[in-house]
Design a protein around this motif. Structure first.
Motif, PDB file in Angstrom:
ATOM      1  N   ILE A 337      -8.780  12.210   7.862  1.00 46.67           N
ATOM      2  CA  ILE A 337      -7.869  11.292   8.537  1.00 46.67           C
ATOM      3  C   ILE A 337      -8.078   9.870   8.036  1.00 46.67           C
ATOM      4  CG2 ILE A 337      -7.186  10.318  10.756  1.00 46.67           C
ATOM      5  CD1 ILE A 337      -7.751  12.876  12.099  1.00 46.67           C
ATOM      6  N   LEU A 338      -9.347   9.482   7.928  1.00 44.50           N
ATOM      7  CA  LEU A 338      -9.653   8.133   7.445  1.00 44.50           C
ATOM      8  C   LEU A 338      -9.065   7.899   6.049  1.00 44.50           C
ATOM      9  CD1 LEU A 338     -13.299   7.903   8.733  1.00 44.50           C
ATOM     10  CD2 LEU A 338     -11.585   6.127   9.111  1.00 44.50           C
ATOM     11  N   ASN A 339      -9.254   8.873   5.195  1.00 47.89           N
ATOM     12  CA  ASN A 339      -8.721   8.735   3.840  1.00 47.89           C
ATOM     13  C   ASN A 339      -7.204   8.662   3.843  1.00 47.89           C
ATOM     14  OD1 ASN A 339     -11.274   8.798   2.790  1.00 47.89           O
ATOM     15  ND2 ASN A 339     -11.263  11.026   2.495  1.00 47.89           N
ATOM     16  N   ALA A 340      -6.598   9.490   4.691  1.00 45.91           N
ATOM     17  CA  ALA A 340      -5.130   9.499   4.750  1.00 45.91           C
ATOM     18  C   ALA A 340      -4.595   8.150   5.224  1.00 45.91           C
ATOM     19  CB  ALA A 340      -4.656  10.610   5.679  1.00 45.91           C
ATOM     20  N   CYS A 341      -5.301   7.536   6.169  1.00 41.60           N
ATOM     21  CA  CYS A 341      -4.862   6.230   6.672  1.00 41.60           C
ATOM     22  C   CYS A 341      -4.851   5.207   5.545  1.00 41.60           C
ATOM     23  CB  CYS A 341      -5.797   5.745   7.776  1.00 41.60           C
ATOM     24  SG  CYS A 341      -5.551   6.588   9.338  1.00 41.60           S
ATOM     25  N   GLU A 342      -5.917   5.200   4.776  1.00 45.18           N
ATOM     26  CA  GLU A 342      -6.002   4.213   3.702  1.00 45.18           C
ATOM     27  C   GLU A 342      -4.947   4.487   2.636  1.00 45.18           C
ATOM     28  OE1 GLU A 342     -10.028   3.209   2.965  1.00 45.18           O
ATOM     29  OE2 GLU A 342      -9.554   2.067   1.148  1.00 45.18           O
ATOM     30  N   ARG A 343      -4.719   5.743   2.369  1.00 47.54           N
ATOM     31  CA  ARG A 343      -3.697   6.112   1.380  1.00 47.54           C
ATOM     32  C   ARG A 343      -2.319   5.625   1.839  1.00 47.54           C
ATOM     33  NH1 ARG A 343      -3.713  11.649   1.528  1.00 47.54           N
ATOM     34  NH2 ARG A 343      -5.985  11.711   1.653  1.00 47.54           N
ATOM     35  N   SER A 344      -2.053   5.810   3.124  1.00 49.30           N
ATOM     36  CA  SER A 344      -0.753   5.400   3.651  1.00 49.30           C
ATOM     37  C   SER A 344      -0.571   3.893   3.597  1.00 49.30           C
ATOM     38  CB  SER A 344      -0.596   5.875   5.097  1.00 49.30           C
ATOM     39  OG  SER A 344      -0.499   7.279   5.137  1.00 49.30           O
ATOM     40  N   MET A 345      -1.631   3.162   3.907  1.00 44.38           N
ATOM     41  CA  MET A 345      -1.516   1.708   3.864  1.00 44.38           C
ATOM     42  C   MET A 345      -1.327   1.217   2.436  1.00 44.38           C
ATOM     43  SD  MET A 345      -1.441   0.284   6.777  1.00 44.38           S
ATOM     44  CE  MET A 345      -2.107  -1.366   6.882  1.00 44.38           C
ATOM     45  N   ASN A 346      -1.987   1.891   1.507  1.00 44.72           N
ATOM     46  CA  ASN A 346      -1.827   1.499   0.108  1.00 44.72           C
ATOM     47  C   ASN A 346      -0.424   1.801  -0.390  1.00 44.72           C
ATOM     48  OD1 ASN A 346      -4.448   0.660   0.065  1.00 44.72           O
ATOM     49  ND2 ASN A 346      -5.234   2.531  -0.869  1.00 44.72           N
ATOM     50  N   GLU A 347       0.236   2.701   0.296  1.00 47.17           N
ATOM     51  CA  GLU A 347       1.601   3.070  -0.066  1.00 47.17           C
ATOM     52  C   GLU A 347       2.563   2.135   0.670  1.00 47.17           C
ATOM     53  OE1 GLU A 347       3.656   4.634  -2.617  1.00 47.17           O
ATOM     54  OE2 GLU A 347       1.718   5.650  -2.460  1.00 47.17           O
ATOM     55  N   ASP A 348       2.550   0.890   0.265  1.00 44.60           N
ATOM     56  CA  ASP A 348       3.450  -0.117   0.827  1.00 44.60           C
ATOM     57  C   ASP A 348       3.336  -0.244   2.343  1.00 44.60           C
ATOM     58  OD1 ASP A 348       5.275  -2.147   0.813  1.00 44.60           O
ATOM     59  OD2 ASP A 348       7.030  -0.879   0.556  1.00 44.60           O
ATOM     60  N   LEU A 349       2.103  -0.298   2.817  1.00 49.08           N
ATOM     61  CA  LEU A 349       1.863  -0.645   4.216  1.00 49.08           C
ATOM     62  C   LEU A 349       2.567   0.317   5.180  1.00 49.08           C
ATOM     63  CD1 LEU A 349       0.181  -3.206   4.689  1.00 49.08           C
ATOM     64  CD2 LEU A 349       2.243  -4.346   5.461  1.00 49.08           C
ATOM     65  N   ASN A 350       2.333   1.609   4.947  1.00 49.35           N
ATOM     66  CA  ASN A 350       3.051   2.597   5.747  1.00 49.35           C
ATOM     67  C   ASN A 350       2.356   2.827   7.089  1.00 49.35           C
ATOM     68  OD1 ASN A 350       4.471   4.812   6.739  1.00 49.35           O
ATOM     69  ND2 ASN A 350       5.025   5.439   4.674  1.00 49.35           N
ATOM     70  N   THR A 351       2.564   1.907   8.000  1.00 50.72           N
ATOM     71  CA  THR A 351       1.933   2.008   9.320  1.00 50.72           C
ATOM     72  C   THR A 351       2.411   3.209  10.138  1.00 50.72           C
ATOM     73  OG1 THR A 351       3.525   0.388  10.179  1.00 50.72           O
ATOM     74  CG2 THR A 351       1.372  -0.436   9.501  1.00 50.72           C
ATOM     75  N   PRO A 352       3.661   3.660  10.019  1.00 47.35           N
ATOM     76  CA  PRO A 352       4.055   4.842  10.795  1.00 47.35           C
ATOM     77  C   PRO A 352       3.203   6.059  10.454  1.00 47.35           C
ATOM     78  CG  PRO A 352       5.996   3.781   9.861  1.00 47.35           C
ATOM     79  CD  PRO A 352       4.806   3.087   9.290  1.00 47.35           C
ATOM     80  N   GLN A 353       2.837   6.187   9.186  1.00 46.75           N
ATOM     81  CA  GLN A 353       2.015   7.333   8.801  1.00 46.75           C
ATOM     82  C   GLN A 353       0.600   7.177   9.340  1.00 46.75           C
ATOM     83  OE1 GLN A 353       2.200   7.951   4.577  1.00 46.75           O
ATOM     84  NE2 GLN A 353       4.153   9.025   4.719  1.00 46.75           N
ATOM     85  N   VAL A 354       0.117   5.962   9.368  1.00 49.53           N
ATOM     86  CA  VAL A 354      -1.211   5.736   9.938  1.00 49.53           C
ATOM     87  C   VAL A 354      -1.198   6.140  11.409  1.00 49.53           C
ATOM     88  CG1 VAL A 354      -2.909   3.973  10.549  1.00 49.53           C
ATOM     89  CG2 VAL A 354      -1.782   3.887   8.321  1.00 49.53           C
ATOM     90  N   ILE A 355      -0.147   5.752  12.100  1.00 50.93           N
ATOM     91  CA  ILE A 355      -0.048   6.080  13.520  1.00 50.93           C
ATOM     92  C   ILE A 355       0.046   7.587  13.725  1.00 50.93           C
ATOM     93  CG2 ILE A 355       1.457   5.888  15.536  1.00 50.93           C
ATOM     94  CD1 ILE A 355       1.989   2.968  14.640  1.00 50.93           C
ATOM     95  N   ALA A 356       0.787   8.264  12.858  1.00 53.33           N
ATOM     96  CA  ALA A 356       0.881   9.721  12.956  1.00 53.33           C
ATOM     97  C   ALA A 356      -0.509  10.343  12.835  1.00 53.33           C
ATOM     98  CB  ALA A 356       1.805  10.264  11.872  1.00 53.33           C
ATOM     99  N   LYS A 357      -1.319   9.797  11.924  1.00 53.23           N
ATOM    100  CA  LYS A 357      -2.682  10.302  11.743  1.00 53.23           C
ATOM    101  C   LYS A 357      -3.542  10.024  12.978  1.00 53.23           C
ATOM    102  CE  LYS A 357      -2.375  12.429   8.047  1.00 53.23           C
ATOM    103  NZ  LYS A 357      -2.563  13.890   8.095  1.00 53.23           N
ATOM    104  N   LEU A 358      -3.324   8.865  13.582  1.00 50.80           N
ATOM    105  CA  LEU A 358      -4.094   8.538  14.779  1.00 50.80           C
ATOM    106  C   LEU A 358      -3.739   9.491  15.918  1.00 50.80           C
ATOM    107  CD1 LEU A 358      -4.012   4.631  14.688  1.00 50.80           C
ATOM    108  CD2 LEU A 358      -5.938   6.134  14.193  1.00 50.80           C
ATOM    109  N   PHE A 359      -2.504   9.903  15.973  1.00 48.90           N
ATOM    110  CA  PHE A 359      -2.107  10.879  16.994  1.00 48.90           C
ATOM    111  C   PHE A 359      -2.789  12.223  16.740  1.00 48.90           C
ATOM    112  CE2 PHE A 359       1.581   8.156  18.176  1.00 48.90           C
ATOM    113  CZ  PHE A 359       1.383   8.171  19.545  1.00 48.90           C
TER     114      PHE A 359
END
Length: 456
Positions: A337-359
């Motif tokens: 999950i941690l890795n996915a969050c960082e990957r999503s942010m590196n992908e043009d600040l994709n906060t919705p994906q980070v939130i999906a991971k947090l869920f």
RNA sequence: GGUCGGAUGGCCGAGAGGCUAGGCACGGGUCUGCAAAACCCUCUACACCGGUUCGAAUCCGGUUCCGACCUCCA
């Protein structure tokens, strides 16, 4: 800054706050400059050319600077409520008249601006001979010159310009114009675009990393900023231009004519005909981050309530991480999950994906709390770290301290009533137990003639 | 009229040729004195018409609709 903060002001600070927090998380030292426009500019839309600050000042019977100050304070308060970190530097246009004049002079000496009747205009055609004007916003100068479809618009001050695309660097002020300063070209005030160029250059240098703003500023504002700075320094001032998209309300743009403008305070209090209830600043922040910054974001009661409930779920899960049962084995790999969050942010600040991971992490926590999933010590720590770092740290979502005082008092009053009832029925064991427990927790209970009171 | 961006299930919103995010709502279940919470299951969508491909929500062409911006002002 000539009006109270509304929904149109809300997205930028949140988006760029998350960008800043993420950059700092990555180890960058960030210098965040956010400037305040507090010099008068002419009012458009066929009005009689009165400056907005001046008009607002006249309506409120105060100094223009008071208007700017009032709304700057209101804006910053809104940001504080949404847990937006204050910028490192918050320069005001009115405090940088000298820098703006110097920059204009430098553009003039480069032969890219000219003076007419005490006003100075940027010479777009001369600039375009060696530089690309319109590149950022994908405009083609020939098309702009053609100006198809805009013939009907009556624009003020056009006759002074050599070319309609030229824009003002300095405007001559009539005596009744409230805000004006001395300059080499007489009394006047700076054009809109120059303040940003002058202030960013002063505090960030000729070339800096990121310039943010709303999409509505892309053209002509940012385009003109690039032209001005390039004329002065020879460089596009920013390596990256980041533009967030706009906000709509019930699928429509926010506009005075549609009467659907919602102020920040109205959202927080629920005091608006379009709002079914109040929505907290954190709900708003979370709602904004659930959408990607480059897409339009639509406000509706349904969407806001969905965000509110989702946020609640996330916060509940985050709050119980420390109480999770610990097993010897782990059935979930939190590192993914941690890795996915960082990957999503590196992908043009994709906060919705980070939130999906947090869920997803929230579901893991809940399952573990229910005893349906085993987590070992390191997995629990990783989950804790995930919520601390990502939810609270980078997304900037924090627990709201709403109404804690009143709630606490309500609870104490209830306990005191129960204790009074116990005393009335001579159940002193229970009444003493209540008092002793409360004392243990740090409360002191005092019995007076008119009942009991508490203090902490 | 021009430029740019959109159109995704009841709603909000990611994704960007095969692995079919996520939230909210709905329905079913577990748990429960009642309720809530929590958990499990269910609900398979990509504006329209063609085309490319073994395979398209994703690529190409066209159509419709929506938004922002279009020399002043912010």
């Amino acid at each position: 800054m000539y009006g109270p903060p509304h929904m149109g002001h809300v997205r930028g600070p949140v988006v760029f706050d998350v960008l800043r927090r993420y950059l700092e998380f990555l180890g960058y030292k960030v210098r965040h400059v956010r400037n305040i426009t507090d010099v008068g500019h002419l009012l458009g839309d066929g009005d009689e050319g009165e400056d907005k600050l001046g008009k607002q000042a006249r309506l409120e019977q105060v100094e223009p600077m008071e208007v700017a100050q009032t709304y700057t304070v209101a804006y910053n308060e809104m940001c504080r409520q949404m847990n937006v970190l204050p910028p490192g530097i918050e320069p005001r246009a009115s405090g940088h008249i000298i820098e703006q004049i110097e920059m204009i002079e430098s553009i003039m000496s480069a032969g890219l601006a000219y003076e007419v009747n005490g006003s100075v205009y940027f010479d777009v055609l001369a600039y375009a001979k060696t530089r690309d004007y319109g590149k950022l916003s994908g405009r083609v100068l020939e098309d702009l010159i053609a100006g198809v479809g805009n013939e009907a618009r009556e624009l003020e001050g056009q006759d002074e310009k050599r070319n309609p695309n030229d824009f003002a660097l300095w405007k001559n002020a009539s005596p009744e114009h409230i805000m004006q300063w001395s300059s080499p070209w007489g009394k006047g005030y700076p054009g809109w675009h120059i303040e940003c160029s002058a202030m960013s250059r002063k505090y960030l240098g000729d070339v800096f990393d990121i310039h943010g703003g709303g999409m509505d500023l892309l053209f002509p504002h940012h385009e003109s900023e690039i032209a001005q700075s390039t004329a002065c320094t020879g460089h596009n001032p920013a390596h990256f231009w980041v533009h967030h998209n706009m906000i709509t309300i019930n699928g429509q743009k926010m506009a005075k004519s549609l009467n659907n403008g919602i102020l920040a305070d109205e959202l927080f209090s629920g005091n608006h005909p379009l709002l079914a209830k109040a929505y907290s600043p954190m709900t708003l922040r979370f709602f904004i981050l659930q959408a990607h910054y480059r897409g339009t974001l639509d406000f509706s009661n349904e969407a806001l309530q969905a965000a509110e409930k989702g946020l609640q779920r996330l916060m509940n899960a985050a709050a119980q991480v420390s109480k999770l049962p610990v097993s010897d084995t782990s059935e979930y790999n939190v590192a993914d999950i941690l890795n996915a969050c960082e990957r999503s942010m590196n992908e043009d600040l994709n906060t919705p994906q980070v939130i999906a991971k947090l869920f997803e992490a929230a579901r893991v926590c809940n399952s573990a709390a229910d005893g349906k999933l085993k987590l070992d010590r390191s997995a629990v720590e990783a989950l804790n770290n995930l919520f601390q770092t990502w939810l609270h740290g980078i997304l900037g979502i924090q627990t709201e301290e709403k109404g804690n005082e009143a709630a606490l008092d309500g609870v104490l009053q209830m306990l005191l009533t129960m204790r009074a009832d116990a005393k009335a029925s001579k159940n002193y064991t229970l009444s003493d137990e209540i008092r002793n427990k409360l004392t243990e927790l740090g409360f002191s209970i005092k019995d007076g003639k008119d009942g009991s009171s508490w203090s902490l």
